[in-house]
Motif scaffolding. Structure first.
Motif, PDB file in Angstrom:
ATOM      1  N   ASP A   1      -3.007   0.712  -4.892  1.00  0.00           N
ATOM      2  CA  ASP A   1      -4.004   1.660  -5.405  1.00  0.00           C
ATOM      3  C   ASP A   1      -4.362   1.307  -6.848  1.00  0.00           C
ATOM      4  OD1 ASP A   1      -2.433   4.352  -3.580  1.00  0.00           O
ATOM      5  OD2 ASP A   1      -4.226   3.186  -3.074  1.00  0.00           O
TER       6      ASP A   1
ATOM      7  N   TYR B   1      11.206  -2.357  -8.799  1.00  0.00           N
ATOM      8  CA  TYR B   1      11.757  -0.993  -8.824  1.00  0.00           C
ATOM      9  C   TYR B   1      11.656  -0.360  -7.434  1.00  0.00           C
ATOM     10  CZ  TYR B   1      12.055   4.014  -9.689  1.00  0.00           C
ATOM     11  OH  TYR B   1      12.401   5.343  -9.621  1.00  0.00           O
ATOM     12  N   LYS B   2      10.471  -0.441  -6.855  1.00  0.00           N
ATOM     13  CA  LYS B   2      10.278   0.171  -5.529  1.00  0.00           C
ATOM     14  C   LYS B   2      11.140  -0.504  -4.483  1.00  0.00           C
ATOM     15  CE  LYS B   2       7.370   3.512  -5.917  1.00  0.00           C
ATOM     16  NZ  LYS B   2       7.744   4.875  -5.574  1.00  0.00           N
TER      17      LYS B   2
ATOM     18  N   TYR C   1      13.650   1.365  -2.139  1.00  0.00           N
ATOM     19  CA  TYR C   1      13.453   1.244  -0.694  1.00  0.00           C
ATOM     20  C   TYR C   1      14.700   0.691  -0.008  1.00  0.00           C
ATOM     21  CZ  TYR C   1       8.428   2.323  -0.454  1.00  0.00           C
ATOM     22  OH  TYR C   1       7.206   2.961  -0.473  1.00  0.00           O
TER      23      TYR C   1
ATOM     24  N   ASN D   1       7.061  -2.900 -11.143  1.00  0.00           N
ATOM     25  CA  ASN D   1       6.923  -1.787 -10.190  1.00  0.00           C
ATOM     26  C   ASN D   1       7.432  -2.180  -8.808  1.00  0.00           C
ATOM     27  OD1 ASN D   1       5.765  -0.235 -12.150  1.00  0.00           O
ATOM     28  ND2 ASN D   1       3.651  -0.538 -11.466  1.00  0.00           N
TER      29      ASN D   1
ATOM     30  N   VAL E   1      10.294   1.356   5.478  1.00  0.00           N
ATOM     31  CA  VAL E   1      11.564   2.044   5.699  1.00  0.00           C
ATOM     32  C   VAL E   1      11.499   2.744   7.054  1.00  0.00           C
ATOM     33  CG1 VAL E   1      13.160   3.779   4.834  1.00  0.00           C
ATOM     34  CG2 VAL E   1      11.874   2.375   3.225  1.00  0.00           C
ATOM     35  N   PHE E   2      12.149   2.144   8.028  1.00  0.00           N
ATOM     36  CA  PHE E   2      12.216   2.725   9.373  1.00  0.00           C
ATOM     37  C   PHE E   2      13.668   2.773   9.809  1.00  0.00           C
ATOM     38  CE2 PHE E   2       7.764   2.809   9.935  1.00  0.00           C
ATOM     39  CZ  PHE E   2       7.236   1.663   9.362  1.00  0.00           C
TER      40      PHE E   2
ATOM     41  N   ILE F   1       0.846  -1.203   0.000  1.00  0.00           N
ATOM     42  CA  ILE F   1       0.000   0.000   0.000  1.00  0.00           C
ATOM     43  C   ILE F   1       0.876   1.245   0.000  1.00  0.00           C
ATOM     44  CG2 ILE F   1      -1.585   1.355   1.446  1.00  0.00           C
ATOM     45  CD1 ILE F   1      -2.873  -1.390   2.202  1.00  0.00           C
ATOM     46  N   GLU F   2       1.909   1.249   0.831  1.00  0.00           N
ATOM     47  CA  GLU F   2       2.811   2.412   0.874  1.00  0.00           C
ATOM     48  C   GLU F   2       3.567   2.591  -0.431  1.00  0.00           C
ATOM     49  OE1 GLU F   2       3.762   2.488   5.677  1.00  0.00           O
ATOM     50  OE2 GLU F   2       5.374   2.143   4.240  1.00  0.00           O
TER      51      GLU F   2
ATOM     52  N   ILE G   1      -7.710   4.296   2.303  1.00  0.00           N
ATOM     53  CA  ILE G   1      -6.691   3.465   2.974  1.00  0.00           C
ATOM     54  C   ILE G   1      -5.523   4.356   3.353  1.00  0.00           C
ATOM     55  CG2 ILE G   1      -5.167   1.489   2.767  1.00  0.00           C
ATOM     56  CD1 ILE G   1      -6.953   0.370   0.631  1.00  0.00           C
ATOM     57  N   PRO G   2      -5.203   4.465   4.647  1.00  0.00           N
ATOM     58  CA  PRO G   2      -4.084   5.334   5.039  1.00  0.00           C
ATOM     59  C   PRO G   2      -2.748   4.625   4.794  1.00  0.00           C
ATOM     60  CG  PRO G   2      -5.008   4.298   6.971  1.00  0.00           C
ATOM     61  CD  PRO G   2      -5.820   3.819   5.814  1.00  0.00           C
ATOM     62  N   ASN G   3      -1.676   5.415   4.818  1.00  0.00           N
ATOM     63  CA  ASN G   3      -0.337   4.837   4.662  1.00  0.00           C
ATOM     64  C   ASN G   3      -0.014   3.865   5.795  1.00  0.00           C
ATOM     65  OD1 ASN G   3       0.793   5.633   2.276  1.00  0.00           O
ATOM     66  ND2 ASN G   3       1.623   7.537   3.065  1.00  0.00           N
TER      67      ASN G   3
ATOM     68  N   GLY H   1       2.383   2.215  -3.244  1.00  0.00           N
ATOM     69  CA  GLY H   1       1.479   2.772  -4.242  1.00  0.00           C
ATOM     70  C   GLY H   1       0.979   1.735  -5.235  1.00  0.00           C
TER      71      GLY H   1
END
Lengths: 373, 467
Positions: free
Chosen positions: B254, B320-321, B325, B317, B427-428, B248-249, B275-277, B251
């Motif tokens: 969606d 790539y992400k 990340y 995608n 990513v934290f 979801i984060e 839907i929140p992040n 993208g």
């Protein structure tokens, strides 16, 4: 060659460190305008279309990360050329790497390069012009690459165009004096190179003006008519320059930049909302002082090393870099008034001469087999 | 055992204890072990209640209950510090084994120097002093390095193996990090040039297989513990929920939902515009409304994830992400997670460690807050200098193969940690802070291996770093 490319690639990744640290490319108020001008093909009176098209093609309409990477790759490539053509030592690659890491962790260079904005191209265009003027024995391929980068760099911003034009005028006058009046003095810059550089600056102006005209606007370089200097702000006020890195506010939400992002890079919107800039804003107060300290130390180091014969030949490089930085500052101030970012954004250029000078002073070849870890 | 041996053992033990104390320095400065968010409270509570849930393994909670002796949380931190001290001691001792069999004293200088360096300029002291399993990520990596790169005595091998098992069972990610690193080692055997490098570096196939076996065994131990506490014979669950949160984060979800909501009956469709992040933990998240972490959601999320990974456009995608990340995570290691304890943490400490409660409430973290700006800045500088040094070593200097492989292994471990955590969780900074202090290890190991040769006046040859 693959090893050299790999080194440049590492340099590009390291120079993008601020974007990775922020978790998204840094955005400013004008980022939205540049994105709209490129992907939406909107023409503006204040910004050139060149940077917008750079965003359009480097991002592939897919990701803003690719824009940041392209900017950092171009800068890394030009810095590699600086060490390759301005130094004769065997260890120039090593010094190139050391320089990249030094500016990545001690200066604001990665901040400028990681921003979706034209400031990165100010330093890029200065480096390109410097290479064209001073580098010896450039191959045809590299000359073509540097010239292309120079045109793109100059065309992105009226500040770059004016600064390069002033530099060219200064060196043209110097060339004229040395070549025609002081015939006994050795000529440092060749007429061919000077001519090429004048052609490139003029060509950039022509390119941008024709572009504007073809899109229905009048024939001029965008931003020239809106210069603060022309509106009566011609005096340079020293205390208005801030050498401290300005904060990146978190107020990009509900701005035109945010709207542009949701229009053209909608699938990255969530990622943008997870960035540190979006949550808390970004502050670089410690880095500001470190950068100023590093630049002062590098200038003093260069002067201290000036007793070495090799360093004396690099004086012109120091003069060029210092002159380029000051002209950039003044031009940015004249064009943009109080919003002068290049004071801190371009300061890292002052470190370049001392690294090249130290590299060039490595005159004895070292037997590598003795250095075994 | 002779008097000389006894003296040497006592000196080594003193060095380890001193190192333990140095690792506890920031905790002492704080006045109490550090806590993180609500996670610390959850671990403590589950360790005492024996409740195994899908969001995290119960092993670390049990570790807290056991090592604290149900008496004081200080004992947990001291035990963590001792493990880290001992493991790094072994690393420095065996990286110098060619020079001094059975130990000696010279390497203790670099060992203690390394300890002081990382405690002053990186956040390791905070990680060691935190009531979280994060420090065991680094311990996992160090144990792997010890087993693969060095020939330890049988007794040391047994203890290191036990510590490796403990490190793997306390957090879900450690098993996967271990397995991926082993896969990279095994993949190297396909190439003859790399096989030659392995031979020169002393890396053996049987040791890699031994590490794989230990990892699998650890997984079985975790599953056994969960079964004992009524959660079924499963080592980790909820993985598909974590991955969904990250998709979801990224993208990706969606576009998937806008494409598939008309064709398939998906629970998330009715909430796709809101839907929140923070899908996993936000109170606004639809996760709670559709059943939370239960099995039906897990199976639906798994099926969506398989769909995404099987589709070339979505897979492109995601890859790539994931790459972006990974690099983001690699460069994110700020100490931002040391914030004031939550009410749940205060409540849990008061409930289970009443004697520690007042000390906890008077700690710097709980009262004034603790400023870590200098450590954050110095940590970045240290990381930059180490990365530069290793680039120079790889490109410009000939290196002892064993140390070169150790350097590469540490870098790979950091990259694999960044990849796994950023791709499957998010990513934290916390995920990379727990391992970034390992970066100076090869640097100190190299300095340790050539010893003080530079300062020995008898040797007038050109500078040489041969071990």
């Amino acid at each position: 060659m693959s090893r050299n490319l790999f080194l440049i690639f590492i340099g590009a990744v390291v120079l993008s460190v601020t974007a990775f640290y922020n978790r998204f490319p840094l955005l400013i108020g004008e980022s939205g305008s540049y994105i709209d001008s490129g992907l939406g093909q909107l023409i503006s009176r204040t910004i050139t279309p060149v940077y917008g098209y750079f965003i359009k093609h480097s991002s592939w309409g897919y990701s803003l990360w690719l824009v940041v990477f392209c900017q950092s790759f171009l800068l890394s490539l030009l810095l590699y050329y600086c060490f390759r053509y301005l130094s004769n030592s065997e260890k120039k690659d090593m010094y190139f790497l050391i320089f990249i890491f030094a500016i990545a962790f001690l200066t604001a260079a990665p901040i400028t390069v990681s921003t979706i904005g034209v400031d990165a191209f100010s330093c890029i265009s200065m480096l390109a012009i410097g290479l064209l003027l001073f580098a010896d024995r450039i191959s045809l391929r590299d000359l073509f690459i540097i010239s292309t980068i120079a045109i793109i760099g100059i065309g992105t911003n009226v500040v770059n165009f004016i600064a390069c034009a002033i530099l060219i005028i200064i060196f043209s006058v110097e060339y004229f004096i040395r070549h025609f009046l002081l015939t006994s003095a050795p000529v440092k810059i060749t007429g061919q190179r000077l001519g090429l550089t004048i052609a490139l600056v003029g060509g950039a102006w022509l390119l941008v003006s024709c572009w504007q005209y073809s899109m229905g606007h009048t024939f001029y370089f965008p931003g020239i008519k809106n210069m603060t200097a022309l509106k009566g702000g011609g005096k340079v006020v020293v205390n208005k320059f801030s050498f401290l890195i300005s904060d990146y506010p978190k107020s990009i939400k509900r701005t035109a930049t945010f709207t542009s992002l949701s229009t053209w890079f909608n699938w990255e919107l969530r990622e943008a909302c997870l960035s540190k800039q979006y949550f808390d804003g970004l502050q670089f107060s410690t880095l500001s002082y470190v950068q100023v300290g590093a630049c002062i130390v590098s200038q003093l180091l260069f002067i201290l090393l000036s007793f070495a014969t090799v360093i004396k030949k690099r004086y012109r490089l120091l003069m060029y870099v210092d002159a380029a930085f000051l002209i950039l500052l003044a031009t940015d101030y004249w064009v943009n008034g109080g919003r002068c970012k290049l004071a801190w954004g371009g300061m890292w250029l002052l470190l370049l001469p001392v690294f090249i000078a130290i590299d060039a002073s490595e005159s004895r070849s070292t037997d590598r087999s003795n250095i075994v870890l | 055992m002779t008097l000389v041996d006894l003296k040497r053992t006592l000196v080594h033990l003193f060095a380890i204890l001193l190192s333990t104390l140095i690792y506890c320095s920031l905790t002492v400065y704080n006045g109490f072990p550090f806590t993180f968010n609500n996670d610390t409270a959850v671990y403590i509570e589950r360790g005492f209640s024996g409740e195994a849930r899908p969001d995290r393994p119960i092993a670390y909670g049990l570790f807290i209950a056991a090592t604290s002796l149900k008496y004081s949380l200080w004992l947990v931190v001291i035990f963590q510090a001792f493990i880290v001290s001992w493991i790094t001691y072994l690393l420095f001792r065996y990286s110098n084994s060619k020079r001094q069999a059975n130990g000696g004293y010279q390497f203790l200088f670099w060992y203690l120097g390394f300890t002081m360096f990382v405690c002053l300029f990186t956040g390791v002291s905070c990680e060691v002093g935190m009531l979280m399993p994060d420090i065991f990520t680094a311990v996992t990596i160090l144990c792997m390095a010890l087993i693969v790169f060095f020939r330890m005595s049988k007794l040391h091998l047994i203890f290191v193996s036990l510590i490796l098992i403990l490190s793997i069972i306390v957090h879900n990610s450690h098993f996967f990090i271990c397995i991926v690193l082993c896969c990279f080692f095994l993949a190297g055997y396909i190439f003859s040039r790399i096989r030659v490098v392995y031979k020169e570096a002393g890396i053996k196939l049987k040791t890699i297989c031994f590490v794989v076996a230990l990892s699998v065994f650890s997984n079985l131990v975790t599953a056994g513990i969960h079964k004992h506490y009524g959660a079924g014979f499963k080592s980790s669950f909820g993985g598909s929920v974590f991955f969904m949160g990250n998709l979801i984060e990224m993208g990706v979800m969606d576009s998937y939902l806008s494409e598939n909501c008309g064709k398939k009956k998906l629970k998330l469709c009715q909430y796709r515009d809101s839907i929140p992040n923070d899908f996993l933990w936000s109170h606004r998240s639809p996760l709670g409304k559709i059943g939370g972490w239960d099995k039906s959601n897990e199976s639906e999320f798994s099926s969506i994830e398989k769909d995404l990974l099987a589709s070339p456009s979505y897979l492109k995608n995601i890859i790539y992400k994931s790459s972006i990340y990974t690099i983001k995570q690699f460069f994110n290691f700020d100490m931002v997670h040391v914030q004031k304890p939550t009410k749940f943490v205060n409540y849990t400490i008061r409930t289970y460690y009443l004697d520690d409660y007042d000390t906890h409430m008077n700690s710097l973290q709980a009262s004034q807050g603790i400023e870590l700006g200098f450590i954050n800045f110095s940590q970045h500088l240290v990381a930059g200098i180490c990365c530069l040094f290793y680039c120079l070593v790889f490109f410009y200097f000939k290196a002892d193969q064993n140390l070169l492989c150790l350097t590469l292994f540490i870098l790979m471990a950091l990259i694999v940690n960044a990849w796994f955590c950023s791709t499957f969780s998010g990513v934290f900074s916390r995920y990379q802070t727990r391992v970034v202090w390992l970066l100076p290890i090869p640097l100190f190991a190299i300095l340790n291996s050539f010893g003080l040769k530079l300062f020995v006046k008898r040797n007038r040859r050109a500078v040489s770093f041969t071990s």
